[in-house]
Design a protein around this motif. Structure first.
Motif, PDB file in Angstrom:
ATOM      1  N   LEU A  64      57.593   3.723 -36.823  1.00 32.17           N
ATOM      2  CA  LEU A  64      57.228   2.721 -37.817  1.00 32.17           C
ATOM      3  C   LEU A  64      55.777   2.839 -38.260  1.00 32.17           C
ATOM      4  CD1 LEU A  64      59.036  -0.444 -36.432  1.00 32.17           C
ATOM      5  CD2 LEU A  64      59.764   1.099 -38.255  1.00 32.17           C
ATOM      6  N   ALA A  65      54.918   3.453 -37.456  1.00 32.72           N
ATOM      7  CA  ALA A  65      53.505   3.515 -37.818  1.00 32.72           C
ATOM      8  C   ALA A  65      52.838   4.642 -37.048  1.00 32.72           C
ATOM      9  CB  ALA A  65      52.798   2.190 -37.521  1.00 32.72           C
ATOM     10  N   MET A  66      51.719   5.096 -37.555  1.00 33.96           N
ATOM     11  CA  MET A  66      50.826   6.032 -36.882  1.00 33.96           C
ATOM     12  C   MET A  66      49.452   5.395 -36.814  1.00 33.96           C
ATOM     13  SD  MET A  66      51.914   9.714 -38.532  1.00 33.96           S
ATOM     14  CE  MET A  66      51.778   9.128 -40.230  1.00 33.96           C
ATOM     15  N   TYR A  67      48.712   5.744 -35.778  1.00 30.21           N
ATOM     16  CA  TYR A  67      47.405   5.113 -35.655  1.00 30.21           C
ATOM     17  C   TYR A  67      46.403   6.079 -35.054  1.00 30.21           C
ATOM     18  CZ  TYR A  67      47.304   4.513 -30.561  1.00 30.21           C
ATOM     19  OH  TYR A  67      47.245   4.734 -29.216  1.00 30.21           O
ATOM     20  N   THR A  68      45.129   5.799 -35.305  1.00 28.76           N
ATOM     21  CA  THR A  68      44.004   6.496 -34.690  1.00 28.76           C
ATOM     22  C   THR A  68      43.051   5.437 -34.164  1.00 28.76           C
ATOM     23  OG1 THR A  68      44.175   8.404 -36.157  1.00 28.76           O
ATOM     24  CG2 THR A  68      42.060   8.058 -35.058  1.00 28.76           C
ATOM     25  N   LEU A 124      40.913   0.269 -35.119  1.00 29.50           N
ATOM     26  CA  LEU A 124      42.260   0.812 -35.030  1.00 29.50           C
ATOM     27  C   LEU A 124      42.705   1.101 -36.454  1.00 29.50           C
ATOM     28  CD1 LEU A 124      44.718   1.453 -33.212  1.00 29.50           C
ATOM     29  CD2 LEU A 124      45.559  -0.838 -33.742  1.00 29.50           C
ATOM     30  N   LEU A 125      42.856   2.368 -36.788  1.00 27.27           N
ATOM     31  CA  LEU A 125      43.223   2.801 -38.130  1.00 27.27           C
ATOM     32  C   LEU A 125      44.717   3.081 -38.152  1.00 27.27           C
ATOM     33  CD1 LEU A 125      40.167   5.120 -38.325  1.00 27.27           C
ATOM     34  CD2 LEU A 125      40.424   3.064 -39.691  1.00 27.27           C
ATOM     35  N   VAL A 126      45.472   2.213 -38.820  1.00 27.99           N
ATOM     36  CA  VAL A 126      46.926   2.201 -38.761  1.00 27.99           C
ATOM     37  C   VAL A 126      47.496   2.605 -40.108  1.00 27.99           C
ATOM     38  CG1 VAL A 126      48.966   0.832 -38.236  1.00 27.99           C
ATOM     39  CG2 VAL A 126      46.829   0.365 -37.058  1.00 27.99           C
TER      40      VAL A 126
END
Length: 544
Positions: A67-71, A79-81
């Motif tokens: 559903l999502a990727m994050y860094t 939190l970069l989503v």
């Protein structure tokens, strides 16, 4: 930051968006790049509802079961989503949806990148949008190309516009990589069979509408890169991290910064030849001689015992304004401070004659804050009069006499004279006298013309007793940059049209800048504040 697409089945749609969330207090573990719905729902304010995704391949960006990727930027607490839709649907979803509709329907810019938005937009407040639309080659799409766009949304329009060059460069890098990959895939598909363009022109074997059982192609298929969305997430995260951590410069440097940079470059070449345009003579310590008559160049002159006096100074522009209002008016039609601003902002010479050099130094230091750096030339503690072409801010010793012709030449040499001659016996009796207790006389050889708008703007800011000093400094700096931009426009106008203009043409041009004829003399003087780099850029653009 978002990637949008004009889908042939669903119209304008959001493919992927990346946003920044503070890491503080979120249960996110280090490591990994993909999260399941349970974990990400606890980290994002929108909850699980914000991570819904479409089944259309052309409109979908997340891989299956993701559903999502994050860094996680632990150093920057970010939190970069990246997900299909924003994590705060009540605020950002409608704004992003409206921006997507506009960029793929009514907003058109021939140069590529565009800006639109306002401070009173719907969906939770104003929204300002940077958009960079582009096309990717697609042998199965209408017109052999698919429409995409990179969007950057912000509630701060000024920050968005100041970051314009940086955003254009970063989005161009992203778009160039996608175009190269799509072009390579397009060539491979063309070489595998007959030309799609020729087939459409001939009409042989071409179905005008795609079959309903054949889904639209995704960006991963167009670029033949299954990990293209991971790359986009990395690029968008880098862009947002640059914003949040303030790694990008705040737009174009100011003219004062450009002038200072040119001075620093000269200093690297020859330290002895560096000159920033402000010529200042360091005053000698003030030594007063008791019992004198004020005729000596070192203080009060005559014989006596020297007394060290702590020189009175002006502390702020408000202090200058208040003190000038207390002095007898030099003109009946305008107050002393507005008269001072008129002479200062139009480039006339201002002379401060006193036996307290530190007082004159503090006075001119405050006035220089209202002028571009290239518009101020200063001499302090001078013992002879200097022409205006050498300095527009002149500090004279108390015994210096002005030439007689200056009083009669108000048209050729307009000048404002401030005389501050404290009583010698009072200074000898005490070590410090406040500025308010000093006698200040203001005279001029030329009454002020109709006041320019900038004079009233500065006077109203300084006259607001509720405004804090920090906010006042920012507003004054903003006003200076605003009028410097108008001066740049004036310089560009004069360079582009090297001819004489009628009064009507000049009035129309000033009206386009929001100015009046009384502001013309201010704009012409402020063109001197334009740095050499800006002048070369303007001249080059005019020649092209």
């Amino acid at each position: 930051v978002a990637l949008t697409h004009f889908c042939e089945d669903h119209g304008p749609s959001v493919v992927m968006c990346t946003q920044a969330v503070r890491l503080s207090g979120l249960p996110v573990a280090k490591g990994g790049s993909c999260l399941d719905g349970t974990t990400i729902s606890s980290a994002l304010p929108g909850g699980p509802a914000s991570l819904t995704s479409t089944k259309c391949p052309a409109c979908r960006s997340m891989p299956p079961n993701t559903l999502a990727m994050y860094t996680a930027d632990w150093q920057g607490d970010l939190l970069l989503v990246s997900s299909q839709h924003p994590a705060a649907p009540n605020q950002l979803y409608s704004q992003l949806r409206q921006a997507c509709l506009r960029v793929h329907s009514c907003e058109v810019c021939p140069t590529g990148a565009m800006y639109f938005g306002d401070d009173a937009g719907g969906g939770g407040g104003g929204c300002h949008v940077f958009a960079s639309p582009f096309q990717l080659d697609d042998v199965k799409a209408r017109g052999l190309s698919s429409q995409f766009s990179v969007l950057a949304l912000s509630r701060d329009g000024r920050m968005l516009l100041q970051s314009w060059p940086w955003l254009v460069n970063r989005s161009a890098e992203i778009i160039a990589g996608l175009r190269d990959a799509a072009a390579a895939q397009f060539s491979a598909e063309q070489s595998a069979g007959c030309s799609a363009r020729a087939a459409r022109i001939n009409g042989s074997g071409w179905v005008r509408m795609r079959r309903s059982d054949v889904p639209a192609r995704s960006l991963a298929q167009l670029t033949s890169n299954p990990s293209v969305y991971r790359r986009l997430h990395a690029c968008f995260a880098r862009l947002l991290r640059g914003w949040q951590r303030e790694e990008l410069a705040p737009g174009r440097p100011t003219e004062d910064q450009l002038a200072l940079n040119s001075v620093l470059c000269l200093a690297e070449e020859d330290e002895d030849s560096a000159d920033d345009g402000i010529r200042t003579v360091v005053p000698t310590p003030t030594k007063l001689v008791g019992g004198g008559d004020g005729g000596g160049s070192s203080g009060l002159g005559g014989e006596g015992v020297q007394l060290s006096v702590v020189s009175a100074v002006f502390h702020s522009l408000r202090h200058v304004r208040e003190r000038l209002h207390q002095a007898p008016p030099a003109c009946q039609s305008i107050d002393n401070f507005s008269l001072l601003l008129h002479h200062l902002l139009t480039g006339n010479q201002i002379v401060f004659r006193t036996l307290l050099p530190e007082l004159a130094k503090s006075f001119f230091t405050l006035l220089r804050c209202l002028l571009p750096s290239n518009c101020s030339q200063e001499l302090l503690n001078w013992q002879r009069y200097e022409e205006p072409y050498r300095c527009n801010l002149l500090g004279l010793t108390a015994d210096t006499r002005l030439p007689d012709w200056i009083a009669a030449d108000g048209e050729g040499h307009p000048m404002l004279l401030l005389d501050c001659r404290p009583d010698a016996s009072a200074l000898a009796a005490q070590a410090f006298i406040p500025v308010d207790d000093l006698d200040l006389v203001v005279t001029t050889n030329r009454p002020a013309r109709p006041a320019a708008q900038l004079i009233g703007q500065i006077d109203s800011l300084l006259g607001d007793p509720v405004l804090p000093e920090e906010s006042l400094d920012l507003l004054l700096a903003n006003a200076k940059e605003d009028w410097l931009e108008r001066a740049r426009q004036t310089y560009a106008f004069m360079q582009a049209h090297r001819r004489q203009f009628s009064d009507g043409q000049v009035t129309a041009f000033l009206s386009s800048l929001g100015c009046q004829r009384a502001d013309e003399i201010v704009l012409k003087f402020w063109t001197r504040g334009i740095s050499g780099l800006t002048r070369r850029e303007i001249i080059k653009s005019c020649r092209q």
